[in-house]
Design a protein around this motif. Structure first.
Motif, PDB file in Angstrom:
ATOM      1  N   THR A  16       2.831  -1.382  -3.943  1.00 55.98           N
ATOM      2  CA  THR A  16       1.888  -1.536  -5.049  1.00 55.98           C
ATOM      3  C   THR A  16       1.423  -2.987  -5.084  1.00 55.98           C
ATOM      4  O   THR A  16       2.000  -3.862  -4.431  1.00 55.98           O
ATOM      5  CB  THR A  16       2.548  -1.195  -6.396  1.00 55.98           C
ATOM      6  OG1 THR A  16       3.587  -2.144  -6.642  1.00 55.98           O
ATOM      7  CG2 THR A  16       3.098   0.235  -6.402  1.00 55.98           C
ATOM      8  N   GLU A  17       0.409  -3.261  -5.861  1.00 52.33           N
ATOM      9  CA  GLU A  17      -0.087  -4.637  -5.997  1.00 52.33           C
ATOM     10  C   GLU A  17       1.014  -5.554  -6.530  1.00 52.33           C
ATOM     11  O   GLU A  17       1.184  -6.674  -6.050  1.00 52.33           O
ATOM     12  CB  GLU A  17      -1.306  -4.667  -6.929  1.00 52.33           C
ATOM     13  CG  GLU A  17      -1.912  -6.055  -7.102  1.00 52.33           C
ATOM     14  CD  GLU A  17      -2.442  -6.669  -5.808  1.00 52.33           C
ATOM     15  OE1 GLU A  17      -2.404  -7.909  -5.681  1.00 52.33           O
ATOM     16  OE2 GLU A  17      -2.869  -5.925  -4.912  1.00 52.33           O
ATOM     17  N   GLU A  74       4.251  -5.202  -6.170  1.00 46.85           N
ATOM     18  CA  GLU A  74       5.241  -5.408  -5.105  1.00 46.85           C
ATOM     19  C   GLU A  74       4.719  -6.392  -4.060  1.00 46.85           C
ATOM     20  O   GLU A  74       5.459  -7.246  -3.573  1.00 46.85           O
ATOM     21  CB  GLU A  74       5.591  -4.078  -4.444  1.00 46.85           C
ATOM     22  CG  GLU A  74       6.375  -3.152  -5.354  1.00 46.85           C
ATOM     23  CD  GLU A  74       6.489  -1.742  -4.805  1.00 46.85           C
ATOM     24  OE1 GLU A  74       7.555  -1.128  -5.022  1.00 46.85           O
ATOM     25  OE2 GLU A  74       5.534  -1.251  -4.175  1.00 46.85           O
ATOM     26  N   GLN A  75       3.429  -6.294  -3.735  1.00 47.11           N
ATOM     27  CA  GLN A  75       2.831  -7.235  -2.788  1.00 47.11           C
ATOM     28  C   GLN A  75       2.885  -8.659  -3.332  1.00 47.11           C
ATOM     29  O   GLN A  75       3.179  -9.612  -2.605  1.00 47.11           O
ATOM     30  CB  GLN A  75       1.391  -6.850  -2.478  1.00 47.11           C
ATOM     31  CG  GLN A  75       1.265  -5.570  -1.687  1.00 47.11           C
ATOM     32  CD  GLN A  75      -0.170  -5.130  -1.519  1.00 47.11           C
ATOM     33  OE1 GLN A  75      -1.109  -5.881  -1.764  1.00 47.11           O
ATOM     34  NE2 GLN A  75      -0.358  -3.890  -1.091  1.00 47.11           N
TER      35      GLN A  75
END
Length: 56
Positions: free
Chosen positions: A29-30, A32-33
């Motif tokens: 996910t954004e 997590e990135q």
């Protein structure tokens, strides 16, 4: 639905959901990135006194 064998149930599952099933983990996910980037930046920047650690 009732199936006569596990292989029958698996075949039906694959028929119904085969296109949606991924062989690999889901993409990050954004959030997590962002966490991965923040961790990478923090771990490649040594603390100010890192060169002196362990020396007396």
């Amino acid at each position: 639905m009732n199936y006569d064998s596990p292989s029958e149930a698996i075949a039906e599952f694959e028929r119904l959901y085969g296109d949606a099933v991924r062989p690999d983990p889901a993409p990050l996910t954004e959030a997590e990135q962002q966490a991965v980037r923040a961790h990478a930046e923090a771990s490649t920047t040594p603390p100010p006194d890192a060169g002196r650690a362990g020396r007396a």
